[in-house]
Design an enzyme around this catalytic site. Structure first.
Site, PDB file in Angstrom:
ATOM      1  N   ASP A 151       0.807  -1.046  -0.277  1.00 57.73           N
ATOM      2  CA  ASP A 151       0.012   0.002   0.118  1.00 57.73           C
ATOM      3  C   ASP A 151       0.964   1.311  -0.037  1.00 57.73           C
ATOM      4  O   ASP A 151       1.781   1.349   0.665  1.00 57.73           O
ATOM      5  CB  ASP A 151      -0.950  -0.058   1.259  1.00 57.73           C
ATOM      6  N   GLY A 185     -15.892   2.270   3.750  1.00 56.59           N
ATOM      7  CA  GLY A 185     -14.689   3.108   3.647  1.00 56.59           C
ATOM      8  C   GLY A 185     -13.932   2.788   2.346  1.00 56.59           C
ATOM      9  O   GLY A 185     -12.661   3.090   2.264  1.00 56.59           O
ATOM     10  N   GLN A 186     -14.533   2.179   1.489  1.00 60.03           N
ATOM     11  CA  GLN A 186     -13.774   1.622   0.183  1.00 60.03           C
ATOM     12  C   GLN A 186     -13.599   2.987  -0.564  1.00 60.03           C
ATOM     13  O   GLN A 186     -14.558   3.765  -0.974  1.00 60.03           O
ATOM     14  CB  GLN A 186     -14.818   0.842  -0.596  1.00 60.03           C
ATOM     15  N   HIS A 189      -6.730  -5.935   2.386  1.00 61.50           N
ATOM     16  CA  HIS A 189      -5.729  -5.182   2.950  1.00 61.50           C
ATOM     17  C   HIS A 189      -5.165  -6.423   4.176  1.00 61.50           C
ATOM     18  O   HIS A 189      -5.973  -6.919   4.873  1.00 61.50           O
ATOM     19  CB  HIS A 189      -6.250  -4.202   3.959  1.00 61.50           C
ATOM     20  N   HIS A 193     -10.404  -5.447  -3.046  1.00 58.37           N
ATOM     21  CA  HIS A 193      -9.004  -5.733  -2.584  1.00 58.37           C
ATOM     22  C   HIS A 193      -9.049  -6.150  -1.236  1.00 58.37           C
ATOM     23  O   HIS A 193     -10.030  -5.701  -0.474  1.00 58.37           O
ATOM     24  CB  HIS A 193      -7.821  -4.543  -2.853  1.00 58.37           C
TER      25      HIS A 193
HETATM   26  P1  AMP Z   1      -9.722   1.364   0.373  1.00 54.86           P
HETATM   27  O1  AMP Z   1      -9.892   2.679   1.131  1.00 54.86           O
HETATM   28  O2  AMP Z   1     -10.265   0.192   1.139  1.00 54.86           O
HETATM   29  O3  AMP Z   1     -10.449   1.129  -1.101  1.00 54.86           O
HETATM   30  O4  AMP Z   1      -8.333   1.095   0.135  1.00 54.86           O
HETATM   31  C1  AMP Z   1      -7.517   1.698  -1.167  1.00 54.86           C
HETATM   32  C2  AMP Z   1      -6.128   1.714  -0.537  1.00 54.86           C
HETATM   33  O5  AMP Z   1      -5.243   1.750  -1.801  1.00 54.86           O
HETATM   34  C3  AMP Z   1      -5.532   2.844   0.323  1.00 54.86           C
HETATM   35  O6  AMP Z   1      -4.911   1.963   1.534  1.00 54.86           O
HETATM   36  C4  AMP Z   1      -4.387   3.407  -0.454  1.00 54.86           C
HETATM   37  O7  AMP Z   1      -3.441   3.986   0.216  1.00 54.86           O
HETATM   38  C5  AMP Z   1      -4.080   2.524  -1.626  1.00 54.86           C
HETATM   39  N1  AMP Z   1      -3.596   3.122  -2.971  1.00 54.86           N
HETATM   40  C6  AMP Z   1      -4.049   3.894  -3.616  1.00 54.86           C
HETATM   41  N2  AMP Z   1      -3.437   4.000  -4.864  1.00 54.86           N
HETATM   42  C7  AMP Z   1      -2.470   3.252  -4.496  1.00 54.86           C
HETATM   43  C8  AMP Z   1      -1.424   2.816  -5.449  1.00 54.86           C
HETATM   44  N3  AMP Z   1      -1.297   3.493  -6.813  1.00 54.86           N
HETATM   45  N4  AMP Z   1      -0.427   2.006  -5.153  1.00 54.86           N
HETATM   46  C9  AMP Z   1      -0.780   1.317  -3.877  1.00 54.86           C
HETATM   47  N5  AMP Z   1      -1.594   1.628  -3.137  1.00 54.86           N
HETATM   48  C10 AMP Z   1      -2.503   2.512  -3.512  1.00 54.86           C
END
Ligand code: AMP
Length: 115
Positions: free
Chosen positions: A30, A94-95, A103, A101
């Site tokens: 991340d 919180g997506q 985490h 994906h």
């Molecule tokens: P969510 O908020 O659960 O949808 O998680 C999205 C996640 O993607 C967040 O933790 C961001 O920090 C991560 N994120 C967004 N863009 C990138 C990227 N280009 N490379 C790695 N992580 C990313």
């Protein structure tokens, strides 16, 4: 999907720090880590969230949960100490990226409940 950032990462159009890859799944670090180990595990196939998983995706879901997640946890060294697996879903969940994906967070003692 044309404008999906995680599809672009899966296709190598946007760089990522890869920790695991096979024909169906990619895992990468991340950009904004919330724990010493913070990895995102995505299907290469575009699915908007866990709510988009269908019967045809059972093998993929089982692969992620029974093989990919334990394998990454082991390779990161968090399998024994523990870790958290989270899939934020929809606005209230919180997506922020609409590509399924998981985490995987570990490397510190995590608190509960989440905010
Ligand atoms: P969510 O908020 O659960 O949808 O998680 C999205 C996640 O993607 C967040 O933790 C961001 O920090 C991560 N994120 C967004 N863009 C990138 C990227 N280009 N490379 C790695 N992580 C990313």
């Amino acid at each position: 999907m044309g404008d999906c950032i995680f599809c672009k990462i899966a296709q190598g159009e946007i760089p990522s720090t890869k920790v695991y890859e096979d024909d169906q799944v990619l895992a990468f670090r991340d950009l904004d880590p919330q724990a010493p180990e913070h990895v995102l595990i995505i299907p290469k196939k575009h699915l908007a969230s866990i709510m988009a998983l269908g019967r045809d995706d059972r093998e993929l879901a089982a692969h992620i949960l029974t093989e990919v997640v334990p394998g990454i946890a082991h390779s990161l060294g968090v399998d024994v100490g523990g870790f958290r697996l989270v899939t934020n879903t929809g606005a209230d969940g919180g997506q922020t990226v609409e590509h399924l994906h998981f985490h995987l967070l570990g490397g510190r003692s995590l608190t509960w409940p989440p905010g």
